[in-house]
Design a protein around this motif. Structure first.
Motif, PDB file in Angstrom:
ATOM      1  N   UNK A 112      41.111  40.171  48.416  1.00  7.14           N
ATOM      2  CA  UNK A 112      40.994  38.977  48.445  1.00  7.14           C
ATOM      3  C   UNK A 112      40.618  38.331  47.425  1.00  7.14           C
ATOM      4  N   UNK A 113      41.042  36.797  47.389  1.00  3.13           N
ATOM      5  CA  UNK A 113      40.851  36.116  46.011  1.00  3.13           C
ATOM      6  C   UNK A 113      39.788  36.486  45.339  1.00  3.13           C
ATOM      7  N   UNK A 114      38.631  36.385  45.824  1.00  2.00           N
ATOM      8  CA  UNK A 114      37.263  36.660  44.966  1.00  2.00           C
ATOM      9  C   UNK A 114      37.156  38.150  44.553  1.00  2.00           C
ATOM     10  N   UNK A 115      37.813  38.881  45.107  1.00  2.00           N
ATOM     11  CA  UNK A 115      37.515  40.555  45.096  1.00  2.00           C
ATOM     12  C   UNK A 115      38.544  41.241  44.380  1.00  2.00           C
ATOM     13  N   UNK A 119      45.585  40.403  38.212  1.00  2.00           N
ATOM     14  CA  UNK A 119      47.084  41.142  38.261  1.00  2.00           C
ATOM     15  C   UNK A 119      47.719  39.840  38.886  1.00  2.00           C
ATOM     16  N   UNK A 120      49.232  40.419  39.527  1.00  2.00           N
ATOM     17  CA  UNK A 120      50.034  39.409  39.995  1.00  2.00           C
ATOM     18  C   UNK A 120      49.519  38.845  41.214  1.00  2.00           C
ATOM     19  N   UNK A 121      48.917  39.828  42.072  1.00  2.00           N
ATOM     20  CA  UNK A 121      48.317  39.460  43.383  1.00  2.00           C
ATOM     21  C   UNK A 121      47.381  38.337  43.147  1.00  2.00           C
ATOM     22  N   UNK A 122      46.417  38.561  42.421  1.00  2.00           N
ATOM     23  CA  UNK A 122      45.351  37.481  42.116  1.00  2.00           C
ATOM     24  C   UNK A 122      45.871  36.147  41.733  1.00  2.00           C
ATOM     25  N   UNK A 123      46.905  36.154  40.636  1.00  2.00           N
ATOM     26  CA  UNK A 123      47.591  35.321  40.169  1.00  2.00           C
ATOM     27  C   UNK A 123      48.094  34.554  41.216  1.00  2.00           C
ATOM     28  N   UNK A 293      55.507  36.846  52.484  1.00  2.00           N
ATOM     29  CA  UNK A 293      54.348  36.812  51.591  1.00  2.00           C
ATOM     30  C   UNK A 293      52.910  35.969  52.140  1.00  2.00           C
ATOM     31  N   UNK A 294      53.361  35.052  52.675  1.00  2.00           N
ATOM     32  CA  UNK A 294      52.431  34.336  53.221  1.00  2.00           C
ATOM     33  C   UNK A 294      52.065  34.544  54.902  1.00  2.00           C
TER      34      UNK A 294
END
Ligand code: HEM
Length: 495
Positions: A112-115, A119-123, A293-294
């Motif tokens: 998840x965004x906070x954890x 890297x690419x996924x966070x970006x 992706x979404x």
């Protein structure tokens, strides 16, 4: 005759501690309290609240300290320059999050965004949240919801005032932000009067309560033996909670999909006349373009993070701000005067006024300085070795930035423990470098800051505009009598 073996145990422990200390210095690691006990490390020094315990340790050993919390190495920084070094020069190095139990179970295995790690996924997640959900444009689209919720709160407080009822302001603010955020996310209202569905609301409230209860750090994060033995059943409870959260959020996603179809929309930008497009619907529009992706899972995960990261923090800040105002009537009066001068007595305050109310912004900053909602930010973790304050910090070290200590340190602030909003007057951007950073800084800094400033500023500004001489019979939790200001009586017809 040889001594019994167990008599050697204290000797072995003492040897362990001395060797540890010796190698610690030799490896140029940051200072640490001498007694680093086997298994628990420095945990014996820790009391609640954690940020106060850590501030005490830093007061003794300096602004860059390396502690051992059971099996984890923890770097604690508590000066503006050390924080700056971590969040600018070493920002990428410290852009990971440690793998804590909450992130595994409530953060979908650290995705998840906070954890998730840097890297690419966070970006991608950050980009989606900043551009598609939390950008100025999107927040403007959701403006009516926040106005509605603030008005509904003012109406409820006015009724309480007429009935001379004392009000639990902590609950008022919590329900205000929960309703505002859930309506922005999914168009749902689960607290107070006019809830959408009583049973659904009950389930939601239970999920929220359990998330705040279980979602904070626990001892199993530092003492793996507790985790292995399943002491307290925390992990099991987290798994069950996440199952409920996912199922609940999926229902909301399905509901939004149905709403979408009912507009005759194809997941595009179309929204029915007079309707506000929810955050889930904004993401469904992306799903229509790029379904692989979404996914629903990504939408659920993002929404759950925003819900938890955005509500308690904002509500807690409003509660502290009001509490401080009640204890400093001259500040309340000055804020009222600013609002009256800028807005007059014929219209309600609006979010767009906040930029023109510098003293209100000063009050907000001063509240966040004294009582930052994230006193240690969210823990970061280093991905490789780096240096901080001239010391070597190994890879895999958890970083706690003690923002509370920095904000309350007399070295950084004159009369540090005093509530003086005036100290921010005339400061460009109302911030003072790394001396004030309630929203963190750098890559992992809070993406919801603009929304938070709108919600908290608007909520608080409305209270100030409407109510006078709120008195506080009980400080903890904040209970108040709300009395409508005579000049605001006319405004009541507008809400
Ligand atoms: C007064 C209100 C708020 C305060 C004080 C606050 C503070 C913070 C802090 C200190 C962090 C951690 C920064 C770091 O680790 O360096 C954070 C992260 C975060 N905040 Fe906020 N926040 C607030 C409101 C919000 C709102 C309204 C939202 C969105 C609805 C939000 C969403 C997030 C998210 C998603 C993260 C994680 C970012 C990441 O890991 O990349 N916050 N916030």
């Amino acid at each position: 005759m040889a001594a019994p073996w167990f008599l050697y145990i204290p000797l072995i422990f003492a040897l362990y501690i001395f060797t540890q200390h010796f190698f610690h210095k030799l490896r140029n690691l940051p200072p640490a309290p001498f007694l680093n006990l086997p298994f628990i490390g420095h945990l014996y020094l820790i009391k609640k609240p954690l940020y106060r315990s850590l501030a005490k340790i830093s007061g003794r050993y300096g602004p860059v300290v390396l502690l051992q919390f059971g099996s984890r190495r923890v770097l604690v920084v508590s000066s503006p320059s050390a924080a700056e070094e971590c969040l600018t020069k070493n920002d990428v190095v410290f852009a990971n999050r440690p793998h804590l139990l909450a992130g595994k179970h409530l953060g979908n295995n650290y995705t998840s965004l906070a954890w998730t790690s840097y890297g690419d996924h966070w970006r991608n997640l950050r980009k989606i949240s900043s551009i598609e959900i939390l950008s100025t444009n999107r927040l403007q689209m959701l403006h009516r919801i926040r106005v509605d919720e603030v008005k509904s709160t003012i109406r409820a407080l006015n009724r309480a005032s007429e009935q001379r009822r004392v009000v639990d302001m902590k609950t008022v603010f919590f329900e205000l932000t929960m309703n505002a955020v859930m309506r922005m996310i999914a168009g749902k209202r689960y607290y107070g009067e006019n809830v959408d569905d009583v049973e659904e609301a009950r389930l939601f409230r239970e999920i929220v309560r359990d998330t705040f209860r279980l979602g904070t750090s626990n001892m199993g994060d530092f003492l793996p033996v507790i985790r292995w033995l399943g002491v307290g059943g925390v992990e099991k409870a987290l798994v069950e909670l996440q199952r409920k959260r996912e199922a609940f959020m999926q229902e909301l996603v399905e509901g939004c999909k149905r709403r979408f179809k009912s507009y005759g929309g194809d997941g595009g930008e179309v929204v029915a006349e007079g309707q506000t497009k929810t955050m889930i619907e904004m993401l469904l529009a992306l799903q229509a373009k790029e379904p692989d992706y979404h996914t629903d899972a990504l939408i659920r995960s993002l929404m759950l993070v925003l819900l938890i990261a955005g509500t308690d923090t904002s509500a807690g800040t409003m509660e502290w701000a009001l509490s401080l105002l009640l204890n400093h009537p001259h500040v309340l009066k000055k804020a009222q005067l600013e609002i009256d001068n800028h807005i007059g007595h014929d219209r309600l305050i609006d979010e767009s006024d906040i930029a023109e109310l510098p003293y209100l912004r000063c009050i907000l900053n001063e509240t966040l300085r004294l009582y930052p909602a994230g006193p240690l930010l969210v823990p970061h973790e280093s991905s490789e070795q780096c240096t901080v304050g001239g010391y070597r910090v190994p890879a895999g070290t958890m970083l706690l930035v003690n923002v509370w200590a920095i904000h309350n340190d007399p070295k950084n602030w004159e009369d540090a423990r005093e509530f003086k909003p005036e100290r921010f007057e005339g400061l460009e951007g109302n911030r003072d470098g790394f001396k004030l950073m309630p929203f963190g800084s750098g890559r992992r800094g809070c993406p919801g800051e603009a929304l938070a400033v709108r919600m908290v500023g608007f909520g608080l500004g409305s209270m100030i505009q409407f109510f006078l001489g709120l008195s506080m019979p009980k400080a903890e939790p904040l209970m108040a009598y709300c009395r409508v200001r005579p000049v605001a009586a006319k405004l009541l017809s507008q809400i």
